[in-house]
Design a protein around this motif. Structure first.
Motif, PDB file in Angstrom:
ATOM      1  N   GLY A  64       0.859  -1.169  -0.003  1.00 59.07           N
ATOM      2  CA  GLY A  64       0.111  -0.049   0.022  1.00 59.07           C
ATOM      3  C   GLY A  64       0.934   1.383  -0.104  1.00 59.07           C
ATOM      4  N   TRP A  65       0.180   2.444  -0.222  1.00 61.62           N
ATOM      5  CA  TRP A  65       0.640   3.638  -0.343  1.00 61.62           C
ATOM      6  C   TRP A  65       0.733   3.987   1.300  1.00 61.62           C
ATOM      7  CZ3 TRP A  65      -1.285   8.115   1.789  1.00 61.62           C
ATOM      8  CH2 TRP A  65      -0.823   9.471   1.415  1.00 61.62           C
ATOM      9  N   ASP A  66       0.093   3.460   2.106  1.00 58.05           N
ATOM     10  CA  ASP A  66       0.117   3.808   3.423  1.00 58.05           C
ATOM     11  C   ASP A  66      -0.527   2.643   4.192  1.00 58.05           C
ATOM     12  OD1 ASP A  66       0.709   5.183   5.813  1.00 58.05           O
ATOM     13  OD2 ASP A  66      -1.036   6.695   5.724  1.00 58.05           O
ATOM     14  N   PHE A  67      -0.160   2.781   5.513  1.00 61.48           N
ATOM     15  CA  PHE A  67      -0.712   1.598   6.503  1.00 61.48           C
ATOM     16  C   PHE A  67      -0.581   1.948   7.883  1.00 61.48           C
ATOM     17  CE2 PHE A  67       0.483  -2.061   9.207  1.00 61.48           C
ATOM     18  CZ  PHE A  67      -0.427  -2.868   8.927  1.00 61.48           C
ATOM     19  N   ASP A  68      -1.512   1.745   8.658  1.00 60.66           N
ATOM     20  CA  ASP A  68      -1.619   2.151   9.920  1.00 60.66           C
ATOM     21  C   ASP A  68      -2.148   0.957  10.829  1.00 60.66           C
ATOM     22  OD1 ASP A  68      -2.409   3.127  12.628  1.00 60.66           O
ATOM     23  OD2 ASP A  68      -3.104   5.170  11.896  1.00 60.66           O
ATOM     24  N   PRO A  69      -1.270   0.205  11.544  1.00 59.39           N
ATOM     25  CA  PRO A  69      -1.586  -0.879  12.268  1.00 59.39           C
ATOM     26  C   PRO A  69      -2.762  -0.653  13.461  1.00 59.39           C
ATOM     27  CG  PRO A  69       0.361  -0.014  13.169  1.00 59.39           C
ATOM     28  CD  PRO A  69      -0.147   0.684  11.915  1.00 59.39           C
ATOM     29  N   ASP A  70      -3.163   0.656  13.884  1.00 61.55           N
ATOM     30  CA  ASP A  70      -3.905   0.892  14.757  1.00 61.55           C
ATOM     31  C   ASP A  70      -5.440   1.006  14.390  1.00 61.55           C
ATOM     32  OD1 ASP A  70      -1.976   0.665  16.710  1.00 61.55           O
ATOM     33  OD2 ASP A  70      -1.522   2.901  16.416  1.00 61.55           O
ATOM     34  N   ILE A  71      -5.767   1.057  13.049  1.00 62.54           N
ATOM     35  CA  ILE A  71      -7.179   0.980  12.583  1.00 62.54           C
ATOM     36  C   ILE A  71      -7.819  -0.343  13.107  1.00 62.54           C
ATOM     37  CG2 ILE A  71      -6.516   2.726  10.533  1.00 62.54           C
ATOM     38  CD1 ILE A  71      -7.108  -0.104   8.914  1.00 62.54           C
ATOM     39  N   VAL A  72      -9.400   0.164  13.288  1.00 61.98           N
ATOM     40  CA  VAL A  72     -10.135  -1.125  13.831  1.00 61.98           C
ATOM     41  C   VAL A  72     -10.984  -1.659  12.529  1.00 61.98           C
ATOM     42  CG1 VAL A  72     -11.839  -1.876  15.054  1.00 61.98           C
ATOM     43  CG2 VAL A  72     -10.029  -0.572  16.145  1.00 61.98           C
ATOM     44  N   LEU A  73     -10.950  -2.717  11.952  1.00 62.58           N
ATOM     45  CA  LEU A  73     -11.449  -3.084  10.824  1.00 62.58           C
ATOM     46  C   LEU A  73     -13.332  -3.189  11.057  1.00 62.58           C
ATOM     47  CD1 LEU A  73      -9.212  -5.898   9.375  1.00 62.58           C
ATOM     48  CD2 LEU A  73      -9.239  -3.610   8.531  1.00 62.58           C
ATOM     49  N   ARG A  74     -13.305  -3.573  12.282  1.00 61.51           N
ATOM     50  CA  ARG A  74     -14.865  -3.759  12.767  1.00 61.51           C
ATOM     51  C   ARG A  74     -15.319  -2.684  13.730  1.00 61.51           C
ATOM     52  NH1 ARG A  74     -15.415  -8.441  15.314  1.00 61.51           N
ATOM     53  NH2 ARG A  74     -13.321  -8.922  15.501  1.00 61.51           N
ATOM     54  N   PRO A  75     -15.550  -1.491  13.606  1.00 60.25           N
ATOM     55  CA  PRO A  75     -15.613  -0.533  14.813  1.00 60.25           C
ATOM     56  C   PRO A  75     -16.886  -0.338  15.161  1.00 60.25           C
ATOM     57  CG  PRO A  75     -15.704   0.493  12.364  1.00 60.25           C
ATOM     58  CD  PRO A  75     -15.200  -0.749  12.096  1.00 60.25           C
ATOM     59  N   ARG A  76     -17.849  -1.414  14.627  1.00 64.48           N
ATOM     60  CA  ARG A  76     -19.038  -1.501  15.276  1.00 64.48           C
ATOM     61  C   ARG A  76     -19.021  -2.573  16.472  1.00 64.48           C
ATOM     62  NH1 ARG A  76     -22.855   1.314  12.519  1.00 64.48           N
ATOM     63  NH2 ARG A  76     -22.404   1.648  10.075  1.00 64.48           N
ATOM     64  N   PRO A  78     -17.719  -3.949  19.633  1.00 66.99           N
ATOM     65  CA  PRO A  78     -16.974  -3.607  20.921  1.00 66.99           C
ATOM     66  C   PRO A  78     -15.734  -4.254  21.169  1.00 66.99           C
ATOM     67  CG  PRO A  78     -19.102  -4.606  21.475  1.00 66.99           C
ATOM     68  CD  PRO A  78     -19.183  -4.389  19.949  1.00 66.99           C
ATOM     69  N   ASP A  79     -15.601  -5.679  20.660  1.00 62.94           N
ATOM     70  CA  ASP A  79     -14.525  -6.338  20.847  1.00 62.94           C
ATOM     71  C   ASP A  79     -13.592  -6.520  19.643  1.00 62.94           C
ATOM     72  OD1 ASP A  79     -15.606  -7.229  23.400  1.00 62.94           O
ATOM     73  OD2 ASP A  79     -16.722  -8.706  22.292  1.00 62.94           O
ATOM     74  N   GLY A  80     -13.694  -5.536  18.774  1.00 57.76           N
ATOM     75  CA  GLY A  80     -12.954  -5.483  17.272  1.00 57.76           C
ATOM     76  C   GLY A  80     -11.573  -4.976  17.869  1.00 57.76           C
ATOM     77  N   GLU A  81     -10.477  -5.891  17.737  1.00 56.05           N
ATOM     78  CA  GLU A  81      -9.265  -5.592  17.610  1.00 56.05           C
ATOM     79  C   GLU A  81      -8.658  -4.552  16.666  1.00 56.05           C
ATOM     80  OE1 GLU A  81     -10.500  -8.391  16.061  1.00 56.05           O
ATOM     81  OE2 GLU A  81      -9.037  -9.839  16.946  1.00 56.05           O
ATOM     82  N   THR A  82      -7.484  -3.939  16.869  1.00 59.11           N
ATOM     83  CA  THR A  82      -6.925  -3.265  16.022  1.00 59.11           C
ATOM     84  C   THR A  82      -6.184  -4.171  14.977  1.00 59.11           C
ATOM     85  OG1 THR A  82      -4.635  -3.259  16.974  1.00 59.11           O
ATOM     86  CG2 THR A  82      -6.234  -1.638  17.359  1.00 59.11           C
ATOM     87  N   LEU A  83      -6.061  -3.691  13.891  1.00 57.20           N
ATOM     88  CA  LEU A  83      -5.383  -4.560  12.679  1.00 57.20           C
ATOM     89  C   LEU A  83      -3.954  -5.120  12.941  1.00 57.20           C
ATOM     90  CD1 LEU A  83      -5.023  -5.528   9.599  1.00 57.20           C
ATOM     91  CD2 LEU A  83      -4.366  -3.191   8.780  1.00 57.20           C
ATOM     92  N   GLY A  84      -3.217  -4.453  13.620  1.00 57.80           N
ATOM     93  CA  GLY A  84      -1.903  -4.946  14.081  1.00 57.80           C
ATOM     94  C   GLY A  84      -2.206  -6.106  15.018  1.00 57.80           C
ATOM     95  N   ALA A  85      -3.125  -5.872  16.036  1.00 57.57           N
ATOM     96  CA  ALA A  85      -3.300  -6.972  16.966  1.00 57.57           C
ATOM     97  C   ALA A  85      -3.926  -8.263  16.551  1.00 57.57           C
ATOM     98  CB  ALA A  85      -4.307  -6.365  17.962  1.00 57.57           C
ATOM     99  N   LEU A  86      -4.696  -7.953  15.064  1.00 58.92           N
ATOM    100  CA  LEU A  86      -5.417  -8.790  14.411  1.00 58.92           C
ATOM    101  C   LEU A  86      -4.168  -9.829  13.728  1.00 58.92           C
ATOM    102  CD1 LEU A  86      -7.580 -10.796  13.220  1.00 58.92           C
ATOM    103  CD2 LEU A  86      -7.805  -9.023  11.391  1.00 58.92           C
ATOM    104  N   LEU A  87      -3.380  -9.092  13.007  1.00 58.33           N
ATOM    105  CA  LEU A  87      -2.359  -9.682  12.277  1.00 58.33           C
ATOM    106  C   LEU A  87      -1.785 -10.586  13.292  1.00 58.33           C
ATOM    107  CD1 LEU A  87      -1.115  -6.970   9.910  1.00 58.33           C
ATOM    108  CD2 LEU A  87      -2.858  -9.028   9.348  1.00 58.33           C
TER     109      LEU A  87
END
Length: 501
Positions: A64-76, A78-87
Motif C-alpha cells: 500500500g501507499w500507507d498503512f496504520d496498524p492501529d485502525i479497527v476493521l470492525r468499529p461497530r 466493541p470487541d474488535g481488535e486493531t489491525l496490528g493486533a489481528l495480524l
C-alpha cells in the motif's frame, strides 16, 4: 468462455462485442476470476477483509501507499481488535503463516500516519511478520497500489489503503461517532470502492505483490499452489463468477534501465473510446488533459455516449489546490465546450447537515464503468502522475454474458442510487424507460443528500493546463538521486531496528 482479441457475439442481442482488455497493450496479464464482488465504501471492505484474513493459512501480502496498524476493521464491534493486533493473533495461531507488509518508503514522512506503526512494536515483533518500506521509485514518485493477497487464492484490489480516514458506511452521515482516526480525531465522509476476487485472478494479484516485494527487498518468493476451496465470506454473494479479468500496471518508464509499464493509461483510453451508450466515472482527481482529449472527442460525436462524472471538488494543501484544482476547472471547462449534444454531467457528492447546510463527500474511488460490459477499479487517478510516474494497479472486468452484464449494470445503478439517496430499483427503472443514466439523475436528484453540479463557466477562462503542470504533476521521472534514497533506506532500517520512532 475467455475473452479473446476477436469480436464475439453477445448471447442476448446478437451484435458483436469488441473486447477492451488486450494483454500486451492495455493489460499486463489476463486471468479468470472464480468469484468476484464489488465492495462499496470502507465499512464493506474492512469487514470482508477481516473475515478473509482469519482464513489465511500460509501467506498474507499487504501492499500500500500507507498503512496504520492501529485502525479497527470492525468499529461497530466493541470487541474488535486493531489491525496490528489481528495480524499478530492470526500469525501466532497458524505456524505456517507468514505476513509481509510493504509500504511506500516516504509514507511515514508524507502522511504522518505511518509513523504510528513504530509507536507500539508489539504487533510486529514476531519472526513471521515482515515490514518493509518501498524506496524503489524515481524522485517524487510513490507506490500507490492498494493490494491484499491471501494464499494466492483470494485477493483485494482497489482504491482503499489500510490506514486511517478510510472507513465510512454507505450513509456518509455528517455525524458518525464511528468515523474516527486511531488518535480519536473525527474526519469527514469518504466514498471508495474495492474488489474481492478468487481463482486465477487472485493468483495474478499475488504475482504483482511478489513482484513488488522483490523490487523493494531483492527477495524472491515462489507462488503458492494450495488445494481446497478459496477463502470467501460465507454471507457474501458474488456479483460475477467465472468472469474475464485483466490486470493493468503503471511503473515509471525508462527508469534504472527498465522499460516500465503503462498499460493502465492505455486501458483507460481504450475503455473511454469503447463506450457506446453510457460512461460512468468516479475519480478523486480529474486533471489528465490526455483523458480530457479522449472524452472531448466522444462528446463531439453525435452518436457518442452519455458521460457522468463524479469527482472530488475539495483540494488539500497549497500545491494540490493550485495545480489539481485549477487544472480540474480548466479541464471541465474544455469538456463543457465540447459537449455539443448535452450528454455530459460533472458532479460532486454532498450530504445534508440537517440544518440547511451540507458537506461534501470525498470521492476517493478510481472507477470507470463502460455500458454494462466493462468495469475498471484500481489505484490509478485521472491525473498525470498515475499515467507514468507512480506505481499503480488496476483490475478490469469484462463480460458479454447476460448475467455478467446485469451485474455490471446493477453496480452502476447501485452507485448512482447511493449518491442520490435513492433505491437502485428506481435508477434501473428510469434507465430502462429512457435509456439514459442522466435522466435517472435528473429525476432523482431532489433530496438533501445528492449530487451537486460542478459549476464552471464554460464560456470564459482557460482550457489548457497551467504552466508548470509537468513539474508539479509529472507524467514521467525527472532524474534519480540514488544517494538520497539509499540514505533514507539506511535511516529507516536503523530506526526500525532500534525502535526509536
Amino acid at each position: 468462455m475467455d475473452v479473446t482479441t476477436q469480436s464475439i457475439p453477445t448471447r442476448d442481442t446478437g451484435f458483436s462485442f469488441e473486447p477492451i482488455i488486450r494483454p500486451g497493450r492495455n493489460a499486463w496479464r489476463r486471468a479468470k476470476a472464480e468469484k468476484l464482488a464489488f465492495l462499496i465504501d470502507g465499512e464493506d471492505y474492512f469487514r470482508r477483509l477481516d473475515q478473509v484474513l482469519r482464513l489465511a493459512e500460509r501467506s498474507i501480502f499487504i501492499i500500500g501507499w500507507d498503512f496504520d496498524p492501529d485502525i479497527v476493521l470492525r468499529p461497530r464491534d466493541p470487541d474488535g481488535e486493531t489491525l496490528g493486533a489481528l495480524l499478530r493473533k492470526i500469525v501466532e495461531e497458524k505456524p505456517s503463516l507468514e505476513i509481509r507488509i510493504l509500504v511506500w518508503g516516504m509514507g511515514p514522512v508524507y502522511s504522518g500516519k505511518s509513523l504510528k506503526m513504530f509507536g507500539k512494536m508489539d504487533w510486529k515483533d514476531h519472526p513471521r511478520i515482515f515490514l518493509n518500506f518501498d524506496f524503489e521509485h524515481p524522485l517524487r514518485a510513490s507506490h500507490h497500489q492498494k493490494i491484499v493477497a491471501i494464499d494466492d487464492r483470494t485477493a483485494f484490489l482497489g482504491g482503499i489503503d489500510l490506514t486511517a480516514r478510510r472507513w465510512d458506511d454507505r450513509s456518509h452521515a455528517i455525524d458518525n461517532p464511528l468515523r474516527r482516526a486511531p488518535d480519536g480525531t473525527t474526519y469527514g465522509s469518504v466514498h471508495d470502492i474495492q474488489t474481492i476476487v478468487t481463482g486465477d485472478t487472485a493468483k495474478l494479484i499475488g504475482d504483482v505483490a511478489r513482484r513488488r516485494w522483490k523490487k523493494a527487498t531483492r527477495q524472491v518468493l515462489s507462488p503458492l499452489d494450495m488445494p481446497g476451496r478459496n477463502p470467501w465470506p460465507a454471507d457474501l454473494e458474488p456479483a460475477l463468477t467465472d468472469c474475464n479479468t485483466g490486470l493493468a500496471l503503471t511503473e515509471a518508464w525508462k527508469w534504472k534501465g527498465h522499460r516500465g509499464h503503462r498499460e493502465a493509461i492505455r486501458l483507460t483510453h481504450d475503455a473511454l473510446k469503447a463506450a457506446k451508450h453510457h460512461l460512468y466515472i468516479e475519480t478523486q482527481y480529474l486533471a489528465s488533459f490526455g483523458v480530457a482529449r479522449t472524452l472531448a472527442r466522444r462528446l463531439r460525436k453525435a452518436d457518442g455516449p452519455e458521460i457522468l462524472v463524479i469527482v472530488t471538488r475539495e483540494s488539500h494543501g497549497f500545491l494540490e489546490k493550485l495545480m489539481m484544482g485549477h487544472n480540474r476547472n480548466r479541464l471541465i471547462r474544455r469538456l463543457k465546450r465540447a459537449d455539443r449534444y448535452g450528454r455530459l454531467r460533472v458532479f460532486f457528492a454532498a450530504v445534508s447537515d440537517g440544518n440547511g447546510g451540507e458537506q461534501e463527500i470525498i470521492v476517493h474511488s478510481k472507477l470507470i464503468i463502460v455500458d454494462d460490459q466493462f468495469v475498471r477499479v484500481g489505484s490509478s487517478n485521472l491525473n498525470n502522475r498515475s499515467e507514468g510516474l507512480d506505481t499503480e494497479a488496476d483490475l478490469a472486468i469484462e463480460t458479454s454474458d447476460p448475467a455478467g452484464r446485469r451485474a455490471i449494470a446493477a453496480l452502476r445503478n447501485e452507485l448512482i442510487a447511493e449518491h442520490l439517496d435513492a433505491q437502485p430499483a428506481e435508477v434501473a427503472r428510469i434507465v430502462a424507460e429512457t435509456g439514459s443514466i442522466l435522466a435517472a439523475v435528473d429525476r432523482l436528484n431532489v433530496k438533501p443528500r445528492g449530487l451537486r453540479s460542478y459549476d464552471v463557466d464554460a464560456d470564459k477562462g482557460e482550457t489548457e493546463s497551467l504552466v508548470g503542470t509537468g513539474i508539479i504533476d509529472p507524467k514521467q521521472p525527472f532524474w534519480p538521486i540514488p544517494e538520497i534514497k539509499a540514505g533514507l533506506r539506511r535511516l529507516f532500517a536503523r530506526l526500525s531496528h532500534h525502535r526509536l520512532l
